[in-house]
Design a protein around this motif. Sequence first.
Motif, mmCIF file in Angstrom:
data_model
loop_
_atom_site.group_PDB
_atom_site.id
_atom_site.type_symbol
_atom_site.label_atom_id
_atom_site.label_comp_id
_atom_site.label_asym_id
_atom_site.label_seq_id
_atom_site.Cartn_x
_atom_site.Cartn_y
_atom_site.Cartn_z
ATOM 1 N N ASN A 23 0.853 -1.187 0.000
ATOM 2 C CA ASN A 23 0.000 0.000 0.000
ATOM 3 C C ASN A 23 0.886 1.233 0.000
ATOM 4 O OD1 ASN A 23 -1.185 2.142 2.179
ATOM 5 N ND2 ASN A 23 -2.799 1.438 0.816
ATOM 6 N N LEU A 24 0.521 2.254 -0.764
ATOM 7 C CA LEU A 24 1.340 3.457 -0.891
ATOM 8 C C LEU A 24 1.663 4.091 0.460
ATOM 9 C CD1 LEU A 24 2.613 5.824 -2.503
ATOM 10 C CD2 LEU A 24 0.315 6.818 -2.638
ATOM 11 N N CYS A 25 0.658 4.198 1.322
ATOM 12 C CA CYS A 25 0.865 4.891 2.595
ATOM 13 C C CYS A 25 1.684 4.051 3.570
ATOM 14 C CB CYS A 25 -0.483 5.276 3.196
ATOM 15 S SG CYS A 25 -1.419 6.428 2.145
ATOM 16 N N THR A 26 1.438 2.733 3.613
ATOM 17 C CA THR A 26 2.259 1.886 4.479
ATOM 18 C C THR A 26 3.679 1.772 3.919
ATOM 19 O OG1 THR A 26 1.479 -0.150 3.384
ATOM 20 C CG2 THR A 26 0.288 0.586 5.348
ATOM 21 N N ASP A 27 3.826 1.850 2.581
ATOM 22 C CA ASP A 27 5.165 1.867 1.988
ATOM 23 C C ASP A 27 6.017 2.950 2.640
ATOM 24 O OD1 ASP A 27 4.442 -0.052 0.072
ATOM 25 O OD2 ASP A 27 3.984 1.445 -1.462
ATOM 26 N N GLN A 28 5.453 4.157 2.693
ATOM 27 C CA GLN A 28 6.236 5.308 3.136
ATOM 28 C C GLN A 28 6.538 5.247 4.627
ATOM 29 O OE1 GLN A 28 4.992 9.079 0.844
ATOM 30 N NE2 GLN A 28 3.322 7.662 0.437
ATOM 31 N N LEU A 29 5.565 4.860 5.420
ATOM 32 C CA LEU A 29 5.813 4.715 6.851
ATOM 33 C C LEU A 29 6.862 3.632 7.110
ATOM 34 C CD1 LEU A 29 2.227 5.014 8.360
ATOM 35 C CD2 LEU A 29 4.140 6.594 8.726
ATOM 36 N N ALA A 30 6.770 2.536 6.360
ATOM 37 C CA ALA A 30 7.734 1.450 6.541
ATOM 38 C C ALA A 30 9.134 1.890 6.133
ATOM 39 C CB ALA A 30 7.304 0.222 5.748
ATOM 40 N N ARG A 44 -0.571 6.392 13.363
ATOM 41 C CA ARG A 44 -0.022 5.482 12.350
ATOM 42 C C ARG A 44 1.485 5.325 12.510
ATOM 43 N NH1 ARG A 44 -4.312 5.175 12.900
ATOM 44 N NH2 ARG A 44 -6.097 5.392 11.494
ATOM 45 N N ILE A 45 2.162 6.380 12.904
ATOM 46 C CA ILE A 45 3.605 6.277 13.153
ATOM 47 C C ILE A 45 3.870 5.269 14.265
ATOM 48 C CG2 ILE A 45 5.632 7.513 14.048
ATOM 49 C CD1 ILE A 45 4.515 10.038 12.654
ATOM 50 N N LEU A 46 3.127 5.389 15.350
ATOM 51 C CA LEU A 46 3.309 4.472 16.482
ATOM 52 C C LEU A 46 2.915 3.053 16.116
ATOM 53 C CD1 LEU A 46 2.015 6.723 19.403
ATOM 54 C CD2 LEU A 46 4.393 6.152 18.865
ATOM 55 N N GLN A 47 1.853 2.905 15.332
ATOM 56 C CA GLN A 47 1.417 1.568 14.920
ATOM 57 C C GLN A 47 2.487 0.891 14.064
ATOM 58 O OE1 GLN A 47 -2.155 1.484 12.538
ATOM 59 N NE2 GLN A 47 -2.319 -0.744 12.590
ATOM 60 N N ALA A 63 10.140 4.930 16.075
ATOM 61 C CA ALA A 63 8.828 5.562 15.900
ATOM 62 C C ALA A 63 8.649 6.724 16.867
ATOM 63 C CB ALA A 63 7.721 4.537 16.096
ATOM 64 N N ARG A 64 9.093 6.541 18.098
ATOM 65 C CA ARG A 64 8.968 7.634 19.081
ATOM 66 C C ARG A 64 9.818 8.833 18.670
ATOM 67 N NH1 ARG A 64 8.748 3.184 22.763
ATOM 68 N NH2 ARG A 64 11.007 3.270 23.085
ATOM 69 N N ALA A 65 10.999 8.581 18.124
ATOM 70 C CA ALA A 65 11.859 9.680 17.672
ATOM 71 C C ALA A 65 11.226 10.409 16.493
ATOM 72 C CB ALA A 65 13.234 9.133 17.286
ATOM 73 N N LEU A 66 10.670 9.657 15.556
ATOM 74 C CA LEU A 66 10.002 10.264 14.401
ATOM 75 C C LEU A 66 8.788 11.068 14.845
ATOM 76 C CD1 LEU A 66 9.919 10.492 11.280
ATOM 77 C CD2 LEU A 66 8.468 8.452 11.283
ATOM 78 N N LEU A 67 8.050 10.543 15.813
ATOM 79 C CA LEU A 67 6.866 11.235 16.323
ATOM 80 C C LEU A 67 7.247 12.531 17.021
ATOM 81 C CD1 LEU A 67 3.840 11.295 16.837
ATOM 82 C CD2 LEU A 67 4.221 9.896 18.876
ATOM 83 N N ALA A 68 8.316 12.507 17.808
ATOM 84 C CA ALA A 68 8.755 13.717 18.505
ATOM 85 C C ALA A 68 9.125 14.806 17.506
ATOM 86 C CB ALA A 68 9.946 13.389 19.412
ATOM 87 N N ASP A 69 9.794 14.424 16.412
ATOM 88 C CA ASP A 69 10.164 15.392 15.380
ATOM 89 C C ASP A 69 8.915 15.947 14.696
ATOM 90 O OD1 ASP A 69 12.230 16.586 13.456
ATOM 91 O OD2 ASP A 69 10.962 15.435 12.094
ATOM 92 N N TYR A 70 7.960 15.064 14.417
ATOM 93 C CA TYR A 70 6.700 15.482 13.795
ATOM 94 C C TYR A 70 5.966 16.491 14.681
ATOM 95 C CZ TYR A 70 1.770 15.010 12.364
ATOM 96 O OH TYR A 70 0.469 15.248 11.992
ATOM 97 N N ASP A 71 5.837 16.182 15.960
ATOM 98 C CA ASP A 71 5.140 17.078 16.886
ATOM 99 C C ASP A 71 5.839 18.424 16.989
ATOM 100 O OD1 ASP A 71 3.123 15.282 17.462
ATOM 101 O OD2 ASP A 71 4.085 14.489 19.260
ATOM 102 N N CYS A 116 -1.258 10.789 1.978
ATOM 103 C CA CYS A 116 -1.017 9.766 3.008
ATOM 104 C C CYS A 116 -0.747 10.400 4.366
ATOM 105 C CB CYS A 116 0.178 8.896 2.625
ATOM 106 S SG CYS A 116 -0.152 7.724 1.291
ATOM 107 N N GLY A 117 -1.111 9.670 5.407
ATOM 108 C CA GLY A 117 -0.890 10.149 6.769
ATOM 109 C C GLY A 117 0.511 9.849 7.254
#
Length: 278
Positions: free
Chosen positions: A29-36, A121-124, A135-143, A252-253
Amino acid sequence: MRRLPGIVLALLWAATGACAGPSRVVSMNLCTDQLAMLLAAPGQLASVSYIARDARASAMAEEALAYPINHGLAEEIYLLQPDLVIAGAYSTPATTDMLRRLGVPVVVFQPASSLQDVRARILQMGQVLGREEAARALLADYDQRLEKFEQAGPEAPRAVLYAANGFTSGSMTLAGQILRAAGLRNIADELGYAHSGHMPPELLALAAPDLLIGTSPYPSGSRSEEVLLHPAVRRLAGRSGAGQIRDADWVCGTPDVLRAVAALAEERRIFLEKESRE
């Protein structure tokens, strides 16, 4: 263990630590591709969907060139010998059902409909890959990056997202929340489009938004885009200097939605500067 449902395996991998995640993952899936691609460990991601290489739809088209692609077919994915397949809610059900019957774990991600969903979705993805720390590091940067933008107030410019077939999005959608995070009010909300829908050009003209935001056109024309050539739409576009956001940045999210927010925030800045000079 391979015949356990995919979500059970994901929870087991998460419980045993970041190094115990699946070793051979296929995303279809396009969106899961990018998160992965953002979170997978080196060598962990075995394949992404072919759409991940399409720069019109994918914010990570260049990165996707480093991975073998798949076309979402059960036969080709099974032959890749994955120990986890990641799919989207609208991925081909025949493929995911067949893979499950063959004993391949499948985890399905729901589409993001808000900026908060992007966080989830990042955490999932971090959980199912056994990459919680990343994932936590990516989320902190996003926030941190999201906090820098100014949310729309009552005096913010009035804007509208307007695409092929007169498609627009309200505040109950990811696109609508991107608009608000950029400091713009969405006229779709005023007109009762809380979710997504088709706004006739006449209604658009009567609403008279300050900014008309379109999406990047595809190389060849289509009948669905003819509404964008309607005199009323062209008049609004000419008056507001209609901005554009790349489809790839907000479809994508993922954290790349912040590029769409930044692009719209710049449109807002240009509009306010112009207003102050007049």
